[in-house]
Design a protein around this motif. Structure first.
Motif, PDB file in Angstrom:
ATOM      1  N   GLU A   1      -6.384  -1.688   7.663  1.00 17.24           N
ATOM      2  CA  GLU A   1      -7.083  -1.379   8.915  1.00 17.24           C
ATOM      3  C   GLU A   1      -6.163  -1.531  10.121  1.00 17.24           C
ATOM      4  OE1 GLU A   1     -10.556  -3.872   8.642  1.00 17.24           O
ATOM      5  OE2 GLU A   1     -11.635  -2.385   7.440  1.00 17.24           O
ATOM      6  N   LEU A   2      -5.348  -2.575  10.136  1.00 19.95           N
ATOM      7  CA  LEU A   2      -4.402  -2.760  11.242  1.00 19.95           C
ATOM      8  C   LEU A   2      -3.339  -1.672  11.259  1.00 19.95           C
ATOM      9  CD1 LEU A   2      -4.018  -6.644  11.112  1.00 19.95           C
ATOM     10  CD2 LEU A   2      -5.160  -5.295  12.898  1.00 19.95           C
ATOM     11  N   TRP A   3      -2.878  -1.275  10.072  1.00 19.38           N
ATOM     12  CA  TRP A   3      -1.884  -0.201   9.977  1.00 19.38           C
ATOM     13  C   TRP A   3      -2.461   1.080  10.560  1.00 19.38           C
ATOM     14  CZ3 TRP A   3      -0.840   4.645   8.438  1.00 19.38           C
ATOM     15  CH2 TRP A   3       0.496   5.006   8.227  1.00 19.38           C
ATOM     16  N   ILE A   4      -3.701   1.407  10.183  1.00 20.69           N
ATOM     17  CA  ILE A   4      -4.341   2.635  10.673  1.00 20.69           C
ATOM     18  C   ILE A   4      -4.529   2.575  12.192  1.00 20.69           C
ATOM     19  CG2 ILE A   4      -6.507   3.952  10.668  1.00 20.69           C
ATOM     20  CD1 ILE A   4      -6.667   3.353   7.634  1.00 20.69           C
ATOM     21  N   GLU A   5      -5.023   1.451  12.696  1.00 24.27           N
ATOM     22  CA  GLU A   5      -5.202   1.311  14.147  1.00 24.27           C
ATOM     23  C   GLU A   5      -3.883   1.525  14.888  1.00 24.27           C
ATOM     24  OE1 GLU A   5      -7.906  -1.685  15.958  1.00 24.27           O
ATOM     25  OE2 GLU A   5      -7.944  -2.445  13.888  1.00 24.27           O
ATOM     26  N   VAL A  61       0.878  -1.170   0.000  1.00 24.93           N
ATOM     27  CA  VAL A  61       0.000   0.000   0.000  1.00 24.93           C
ATOM     28  C   VAL A  61       0.917   1.223   0.000  1.00 24.93           C
ATOM     29  CG1 VAL A  61      -1.873   1.198   1.188  1.00 24.93           C
ATOM     30  CG2 VAL A  61      -1.712  -1.308   1.316  1.00 24.93           C
ATOM     31  N   PRO A  62       1.187   1.796  -1.175  1.00 22.94           N
ATOM     32  CA  PRO A  62       2.188   2.863  -1.277  1.00 22.94           C
ATOM     33  C   PRO A  62       1.950   4.069  -0.362  1.00 22.94           C
ATOM     34  CG  PRO A  62       1.587   2.096  -3.456  1.00 22.94           C
ATOM     35  CD  PRO A  62       0.642   1.451  -2.491  1.00 22.94           C
ATOM     36  N   ASP A  63       0.702   4.374  -0.036  1.00 24.53           N
ATOM     37  CA  ASP A  63       0.430   5.528   0.830  1.00 24.53           C
ATOM     38  C   ASP A  63       0.748   5.259   2.302  1.00 24.53           C
ATOM     39  OD1 ASP A  63      -0.470   7.384  -1.078  1.00 24.53           O
ATOM     40  OD2 ASP A  63      -2.495   6.536  -1.050  1.00 24.53           O
ATOM     41  N   LEU A  64       0.867   3.989   2.677  1.00 23.35           N
ATOM     42  CA  LEU A  64       1.086   3.625   4.078  1.00 23.35           C
ATOM     43  C   LEU A  64       2.414   2.884   4.208  1.00 23.35           C
ATOM     44  CD1 LEU A  64      -2.511   2.288   4.869  1.00 23.35           C
ATOM     45  CD2 LEU A  64      -1.647   4.636   5.064  1.00 23.35           C
ATOM     46  N   PRO A  65       3.468   3.576   4.590  1.00 26.34           N
ATOM     47  CA  PRO A  65       4.800   2.971   4.657  1.00 26.34           C
ATOM     48  C   PRO A  65       4.812   1.691   5.500  1.00 26.34           C
ATOM     49  CG  PRO A  65       4.917   5.334   5.086  1.00 26.34           C
ATOM     50  CD  PRO A  65       3.461   4.961   5.041  1.00 26.34           C
ATOM     51  N   ASP A  82      -8.721  -8.946   0.106  1.00 24.13           N
ATOM     52  CA  ASP A  82      -9.224  -9.048   1.480  1.00 24.13           C
ATOM     53  C   ASP A  82      -8.092  -8.904   2.493  1.00 24.13           C
ATOM     54  OD1 ASP A  82     -11.828  -9.429   0.611  1.00 24.13           O
ATOM     55  OD2 ASP A  82     -11.751 -11.616   0.809  1.00 24.13           O
ATOM     56  N   ASN A  83      -6.962  -9.543   2.226  1.00 22.99           N
ATOM     57  CA  ASN A  83      -5.808  -9.429   3.122  1.00 22.99           C
ATOM     58  C   ASN A  83      -5.277  -8.002   3.174  1.00 22.99           C
ATOM     59  OD1 ASN A  83      -5.978 -12.132   3.705  1.00 22.99           O
ATOM     60  ND2 ASN A  83      -4.215 -12.718   2.462  1.00 22.99           N
ATOM     61  N   SER A  84      -5.299  -7.323   2.033  1.00 23.79           N
ATOM     62  CA  SER A  84      -4.839  -5.933   1.984  1.00 23.79           C
ATOM     63  C   SER A  84      -5.732  -5.035   2.819  1.00 23.79           C
ATOM     64  CB  SER A  84      -4.804  -5.431   0.545  1.00 23.79           C
ATOM     65  OG  SER A  84      -3.841  -6.140  -0.188  1.00 23.79           O
ATOM     66  N   LYS A  85      -7.034  -5.263   2.730  1.00 24.54           N
ATOM     67  CA  LYS A  85      -7.975  -4.477   3.537  1.00 24.54           C
ATOM     68  C   LYS A  85      -7.669  -4.644   5.019  1.00 24.54           C
ATOM     69  CE  LYS A  85     -12.834  -4.003   4.617  1.00 24.54           C
ATOM     70  NZ  LYS A  85     -14.197  -4.407   4.364  1.00 24.54           N
ATOM     71  N   GLY A 122       3.487  -3.108 -14.102  1.00 16.98           N
ATOM     72  CA  GLY A 122       2.955  -4.461 -14.107  1.00 16.98           C
ATOM     73  C   GLY A 122       2.140  -4.835 -12.885  1.00 16.98           C
ATOM     74  N   TRP A 123       1.976  -3.923 -11.949  1.00 14.38           N
ATOM     75  CA  TRP A 123       1.195  -4.206 -10.754  1.00 14.38           C
ATOM     76  C   TRP A 123      -0.290  -4.256 -11.089  1.00 14.38           C
ATOM     77  CZ3 TRP A 123       2.783  -2.136  -5.403  1.00 14.38           C
ATOM     78  CH2 TRP A 123       4.137  -2.362  -5.181  1.00 14.38           C
ATOM     79  N   ILE A 124      -1.029  -4.989 -10.299  1.00 11.99           N
ATOM     80  CA  ILE A 124      -2.484  -4.975 -10.370  1.00 11.99           C
ATOM     81  C   ILE A 124      -2.964  -4.055  -9.260  1.00 11.99           C
ATOM     82  CG2 ILE A 124      -4.583  -6.343 -10.045  1.00 11.99           C
ATOM     83  CD1 ILE A 124      -2.997  -8.745 -11.098  1.00 11.99           C
ATOM     84  N   TRP A 125      -3.826  -3.105  -9.595  1.00 13.32           N
ATOM     85  CA  TRP A 125      -4.296  -2.125  -8.628  1.00 13.32           C
ATOM     86  C   TRP A 125      -5.731  -2.422  -8.224  1.00 13.32           C
ATOM     87  CZ3 TRP A 125      -0.926   1.136  -6.511  1.00 13.32           C
ATOM     88  CH2 TRP A 125       0.294   1.313  -7.178  1.00 13.32           C
ATOM     89  N   ALA A 126      -6.051  -2.142  -6.988  1.00 14.16           N
ATOM     90  CA  ALA A 126      -7.410  -2.309  -6.484  1.00 14.16           C
ATOM     91  C   ALA A 126      -7.671  -1.227  -5.440  1.00 14.16           C
ATOM     92  CB  ALA A 126      -7.588  -3.685  -5.861  1.00 14.16           C
ATOM     93  N   ALA A 127      -8.915  -0.859  -5.314  1.00 13.76           N
ATOM     94  CA  ALA A 127      -9.329   0.067  -4.268  1.00 13.76           C
ATOM     95  C   ALA A 127     -10.151  -0.726  -3.260  1.00 13.76           C
ATOM     96  CB  ALA A 127     -10.155   1.201  -4.859  1.00 13.76           C
ATOM     97  N   VAL A 128      -9.936  -0.458  -1.995  1.00 14.21           N
ATOM     98  CA  VAL A 128     -10.694  -1.149  -0.956  1.00 14.21           C
ATOM     99  C   VAL A 128     -11.369  -0.125  -0.059  1.00 14.21           C
ATOM    100  CG1 VAL A 128      -9.212  -3.182  -0.953  1.00 14.21           C
ATOM    101  CG2 VAL A 128      -8.728  -1.329   0.626  1.00 14.21           C
ATOM    102  N   GLU A 129     -12.497  -0.513   0.485  1.00 14.73           N
ATOM    103  CA  GLU A 129     -13.186   0.304   1.468  1.00 14.73           C
ATOM    104  C   GLU A 129     -12.782  -0.183   2.843  1.00 14.73           C
ATOM    105  OE1 GLU A 129     -17.478   1.276   1.655  1.00 14.73           O
ATOM    106  OE2 GLU A 129     -17.380   0.895  -0.501  1.00 14.73           O
ATOM    107  N   ILE A 130     -12.529   0.768   3.721  1.00 15.49           N
ATOM    108  CA  ILE A 130     -12.179   0.386   5.088  1.00 15.49           C
ATOM    109  C   ILE A 130     -13.259   0.883   6.037  1.00 15.49           C
ATOM    110  CG2 ILE A 130      -9.702   0.348   4.665  1.00 15.49           C
ATOM    111  CD1 ILE A 130      -9.710   3.074   6.246  1.00 15.49           C
ATOM    112  N   ASP A 131     -13.244   0.354   7.237  1.00 10.68           N
ATOM    113  CA  ASP A 131     -14.189   0.749   8.269  1.00 10.68           C
ATOM    114  C   ASP A 131     -13.788   2.134   8.778  1.00 10.68           C
ATOM    115  OD1 ASP A 131     -15.814   1.053  10.457  1.00 10.68           O
ATOM    116  OD2 ASP A 131     -15.158  -0.780  11.464  1.00 10.68           O
TER     117      ASP A 131
END
Length: 82
Positions: A28-32, A2-6, A21-24, A58-67
């Motif tokens: 969330e754990l990073w933010i907590e 997650v490039p925005d979250l070191p 799902d694992n990225s989401k 070559g990366w695959i990008w996805a957007a996830v919603e967090i709580d």
């Protein structure tokens, strides 16, 4: 990654849906953890910021919603005693 979250990364060998799902969960754990440490949470970047950078070629990008309750000042946090 997650490039925005070191230091925030995840993966899976069970398919893209499981990796998302694992990225989401990792986000969330990073933010907590960051909030518990009094750190500022960066705003999410647009995917286009990274899409054309060679290091992400070559990366695959996805957007996830967090709580979003994770970002609430009303949420009580505590560190359990071990």
């Amino acid at each position: 990654m997650v490039p925005d979250l070191p230091g925030c990364f995840s993966g899976s060998n069970r398919g893209i849906e499981h990796a998302i799902d694992n990225s989401k969960e990792a986000i969330e754990l990073w933010i907590e953890t960051a909030l518990d440490m009094g750190q500022v949470i960066p705003q999410p970047s647009l995917i286009s910021k990274f899409h054309l950078q060679n290091e992400y070629s070559g990366w695959i990008w996805a957007a996830v919603e967090i709580d979003t309750t994770l970002l609430s000042d009303e949420m009580k946090r505590f560190t359990p005693l071990l």
